[in-house]
Design a protein around this motif. Structure first.
Motif, PDB file in Angstrom:
ATOM      1  N   GLU A 220      32.865 -20.303 -13.819  1.00 17.84           N
ATOM      2  CA  GLU A 220      33.767 -19.330 -13.216  1.00 17.84           C
ATOM      3  C   GLU A 220      34.553 -19.929 -12.047  1.00 17.84           C
ATOM      4  O   GLU A 220      35.703 -19.573 -11.830  1.00 17.84           O
ATOM      5  CB  GLU A 220      32.989 -18.085 -12.772  1.00 17.84           C
ATOM      6  N   ILE A 221      33.916 -20.810 -11.294  1.00 17.91           N
ATOM      7  CA  ILE A 221      34.653 -21.445 -10.191  1.00 17.91           C
ATOM      8  C   ILE A 221      35.284 -22.764 -10.660  1.00 17.91           C
ATOM      9  O   ILE A 221      35.716 -23.588  -9.862  1.00 17.91           O
ATOM     10  CB  ILE A 221      33.787 -21.655  -8.932  1.00 17.91           C
ATOM     11  N   ARG A 259      26.343 -14.216  -5.514  1.00 13.79           N
ATOM     12  CA  ARG A 259      27.295 -14.037  -4.427  1.00 13.79           C
ATOM     13  C   ARG A 259      28.582 -14.813  -4.704  1.00 13.79           C
ATOM     14  O   ARG A 259      29.693 -14.315  -4.499  1.00 13.79           O
ATOM     15  CB  ARG A 259      26.659 -14.493  -3.097  1.00 13.79           C
ATOM     16  N   VAL A 260      28.439 -16.053  -5.165  1.00 12.50           N
ATOM     17  CA  VAL A 260      29.619 -16.871  -5.456  1.00 12.50           C
ATOM     18  C   VAL A 260      30.440 -16.225  -6.577  1.00 12.50           C
ATOM     19  O   VAL A 260      31.670 -16.162  -6.510  1.00 12.50           O
ATOM     20  CB  VAL A 260      29.215 -18.311  -5.833  1.00 12.50           C
ATOM     21  N   LEU A 263      32.238 -13.249  -5.117  1.00 13.56           N
ATOM     22  CA  LEU A 263      33.337 -13.740  -4.279  1.00 13.56           C
ATOM     23  C   LEU A 263      34.519 -14.127  -5.161  1.00 13.56           C
ATOM     24  O   LEU A 263      35.675 -13.807  -4.891  1.00 13.56           O
ATOM     25  CB  LEU A 263      32.842 -14.951  -3.478  1.00 13.56           C
ATOM     26  N   ASN A 264      34.214 -14.817  -6.234  1.00 14.26           N
ATOM     27  CA  ASN A 264      35.237 -15.351  -7.121  1.00 14.26           C
ATOM     28  C   ASN A 264      35.988 -14.251  -7.877  1.00 14.26           C
ATOM     29  O   ASN A 264      37.202 -14.318  -8.045  1.00 14.26           O
ATOM     30  CB  ASN A 264      34.575 -16.315  -8.108  1.00 14.26           C
ATOM     31  N   TRP A 268      33.110  -8.910  -4.276  1.00 16.76           N
ATOM     32  CA  TRP A 268      32.604  -9.030  -2.908  1.00 16.76           C
ATOM     33  C   TRP A 268      33.667  -9.747  -2.077  1.00 16.76           C
ATOM     34  O   TRP A 268      34.266 -10.724  -2.524  1.00 16.76           O
ATOM     35  CB  TRP A 268      31.296  -9.818  -2.852  1.00 16.76           C
TER      36      TRP A 268
ATOM     37  N   ILE B 221      30.028 -17.713   3.204  1.00 19.35           N
ATOM     38  CA  ILE B 221      30.052 -16.625   2.209  1.00 19.35           C
ATOM     39  C   ILE B 221      29.087 -15.511   2.629  1.00 19.35           C
ATOM     40  O   ILE B 221      28.730 -14.651   1.835  1.00 19.35           O
ATOM     41  CB  ILE B 221      29.750 -17.131   0.774  1.00 19.35           C
ATOM     42  N   PHE B 223      26.042 -15.272   3.150  1.00 18.53           N
ATOM     43  CA  PHE B 223      24.726 -15.141   2.526  1.00 18.53           C
ATOM     44  C   PHE B 223      23.654 -15.426   3.577  1.00 18.53           C
ATOM     45  O   PHE B 223      22.519 -14.994   3.484  1.00 18.53           O
ATOM     46  CB  PHE B 223      24.607 -16.140   1.371  1.00 18.53           C
ATOM     47  N   ARG B 259      33.471 -26.756  -3.166  1.00 19.37           N
ATOM     48  CA  ARG B 259      34.290 -25.889  -4.012  1.00 19.37           C
ATOM     49  C   ARG B 259      34.148 -24.436  -3.565  1.00 19.37           C
ATOM     50  O   ARG B 259      35.134 -23.698  -3.457  1.00 19.37           O
ATOM     51  CB  ARG B 259      33.885 -26.055  -5.489  1.00 19.37           C
ATOM     52  N   VAL B 260      32.922 -24.004  -3.312  1.00 21.79           N
ATOM     53  CA  VAL B 260      32.687 -22.623  -2.874  1.00 21.79           C
ATOM     54  C   VAL B 260      33.380 -22.377  -1.534  1.00 21.79           C
ATOM     55  O   VAL B 260      34.009 -21.331  -1.326  1.00 21.79           O
ATOM     56  CB  VAL B 260      31.174 -22.320  -2.773  1.00 21.79           C
ATOM     57  N   LEU B 263      37.084 -22.085  -2.205  1.00 23.73           N
ATOM     58  CA  LEU B 263      37.336 -20.791  -2.842  1.00 23.73           C
ATOM     59  C   LEU B 263      37.351 -19.694  -1.789  1.00 23.73           C
ATOM     60  O   LEU B 263      38.215 -18.806  -1.774  1.00 23.73           O
ATOM     61  CB  LEU B 263      36.232 -20.527  -3.872  1.00 23.73           C
ATOM     62  N   ASN B 264      36.399 -19.754  -0.901  1.00 20.02           N
ATOM     63  CA  ASN B 264      36.221 -18.713   0.107  1.00 20.02           C
ATOM     64  C   ASN B 264      37.350 -18.696   1.131  1.00 20.02           C
ATOM     65  O   ASN B 264      37.810 -17.632   1.539  1.00 20.02           O
ATOM     66  CB  ASN B 264      34.873 -18.929   0.804  1.00 20.02           C
ATOM     67  N   TRP B 268      41.393 -23.335  -2.294  1.00 25.22           N
ATOM     68  CA  TRP B 268      41.337 -23.552  -3.741  1.00 25.22           C
ATOM     69  C   TRP B 268      41.395 -22.189  -4.407  1.00 25.22           C
ATOM     70  O   TRP B 268      40.722 -21.249  -3.979  1.00 25.22           O
ATOM     71  CB  TRP B 268      40.077 -24.285  -4.162  1.00 25.22           C
ATOM     72  N   LYS B 270      41.394 -20.084  -8.249  1.00 20.79           N
ATOM     73  CA  LYS B 270      41.058 -20.105  -9.670  1.00 20.79           C
ATOM     74  C   LYS B 270      42.287 -20.406 -10.532  1.00 20.79           C
ATOM     75  O   LYS B 270      43.370 -19.874 -10.294  1.00 20.79           O
ATOM     76  CB  LYS B 270      40.514 -18.720 -10.014  1.00 20.79           C
TER      77      LYS B 270
END
Lengths: 277, 277
Positions: A220-221, A259-260, A263-264, A268, B221, B223, B259-260, B263-264, B268, B270
């Motif tokens: 997904e990411i 969570r990721v 987020l994606n 969230w 993120i 968490f 990457r996360v 994304l956050n 980056w 999608k």
């Protein structure tokens, strides 16, 4: 191992006596008592000690005073071992008299088997600080026992040798008693049995949900291309396959994946949720 | 056993360092050196010793003066272990932080396998005479190691604990080298610990960059709450501490963290990047 009663171990070890011949330094007697007590042995026999009693014994035997009260003093080695079935004389490797020689570990295993199976009495005999046991004394033993050391340097002193032998006696007892418990409970023996976890480990079945979740998240990411995953799934399996996750860790990691994902896909958003983690 | 070259044993054991943290009594340092030398170990690292140098060290290390010359003094535990692959913290059985715990014997076997097969560097860390290692120090270890003792009495002092662990390290080395001699170096592959990796394992120092990166990502993120991280950082250390990442895995996981993060923070997005993975 925690299910084994300490008292049972000490009961078996009460059949193993430490015999010290003509000891000169009271400090060595005190250290011996401490080493014995720490490992669960209780019976010390002194053959014609040079200095006894002495305050150094009490000082170094801190907390092992019950063992001091039980010390037996005799005049000769024969008296010290007369009711024993199996006598080990400690010895450096090269000796003028040839004799069956065992390392500390197999000697301890042999001893504790003899105790547990046949209620035998065992003696481990230690010699003088400066010159060990005489050939006549060594000839009274069934076996000689030695501790494998760095031969370029030298031997252990008597207190260190007693420490190592008492430790091996305890380890041999634990092993034998565990084996008995295991046979009764039909327990698996693997490397992980040596580890103590508060949480149960996850099963293979649970891990088969873990990897697809991890890979799905990575897809997904767009860290993983499902059409061309290359070695990535295999690397994850190798990595987490050798880790053996417990349940807490398993849910923690799957929580991070979720969570990721959230987020994606926008379900969230940063700093909008009140309840984290 | 007599066919084994003592120098070969000492060579293997030179990859195992004893680390003593904040030692108060010089006599304990001297005793440690003697125990090490007797068993063939050679490298002692002192973390901020209270008293050093001191004549008691030389007195008790009788004959081990070459080891005194090689002592390394550092200010922090992290410095002492930074180039190590496998770090053991010594600990009494019950602790407030849960961690993979091994008895001295399997810990020594694991260590010497890692040395002989993969040229890993091993550290065994011993704490203060009065209160051992702090929870923070224990969290730097991959495993905790304990010596099974009579729990009704108490624990070994630091010199005795070093003695037993050095003995077990020597025994484990002798066993492995004997096995090699027996089988012409062709050893059985039984579990994942015995696997040969194509990639070198990461060092403690690299892992000290891994955890902050992981935690930073989790904080971003949301968490993990940096103001109230609870047990999460400790759980991550426990988990990845026992895994021993290789370099490929290390970069793979850090790549996922990055990457996360991207994304956050929107750097980056999608399906906008062409080059994935």
């Amino acid at each position: 191992m925690d299910i084994i009663d300490n008292a049972v171990i000490s009961q078996h070890l009460s059949h193993v006596r430490i015999v010290m011949v003509n000891t000169t330094l009271p400090a060595n007697i005190g250290s011996a008592l401490r080493a014995m007590k720490t490992m669960g042995l209780s019976k010390l026999v002194l053959v014609a000690p040079k200095t006894y009693p002495h305050p150094d014994i009490d000082a170094l035997a801190a907390g092992a005073t019950d063992l001091i009260d039980q010390i037996e003093i005799v005049e000769t080695l024969e008296q010290a071992i007369k009711d024993c079935h199996l006598v080990f004389g400690t010895s450096a490797r090269s000796r003028t008299i040839p004799w069956p020689l065992l390392d500390a570990r197999p000697a301890s295993q042999k001893s504790m088997q003899a105790v547990i199976k046949d209620q035998q009495e065992i003696a481990i005999v230690f010699g003088r600080e400066d010159r060990g046991l005489t050939n006549e004394e060594l000839a009274l033993a069934n076996y000689h026992v030695t501790i494998p050391v760095n031969t370029d340097y030298g031997v252990l002193n008597v207190a260190q040798a007693i420490q190592v032998l008492c430790y091996e006696m305890r380890m041999a007892t634990l092993e034998l008693v565990e084996k008995q418990v295991d046979t009764q409970a039909v327990m698996q023996v693997t490397d992980t049995d040596h580890m103590h976890w508060d949480e149960p480990l996850v099963t293979h079945e649970q891990m088969e949900q873990f990897y697809p979740h991890f890979e799905q998240m990575l897809a997904e990411i767009e860290f993983l291309d499902p059409k061309n995953p290359r070695l990535l799934p295999l690397r994850l399996r190798r990595l987490f396959g050798r880790i053996q996750l417990d349940k807490m860790e398993y849910h923690l990691l799957r929580g991070i994946f979720s969570r990721v994902q959230a987020l994606n896909n926008g379900t969230w958003k940063k700093s909008q949720n009140e309840d984290q983690n």
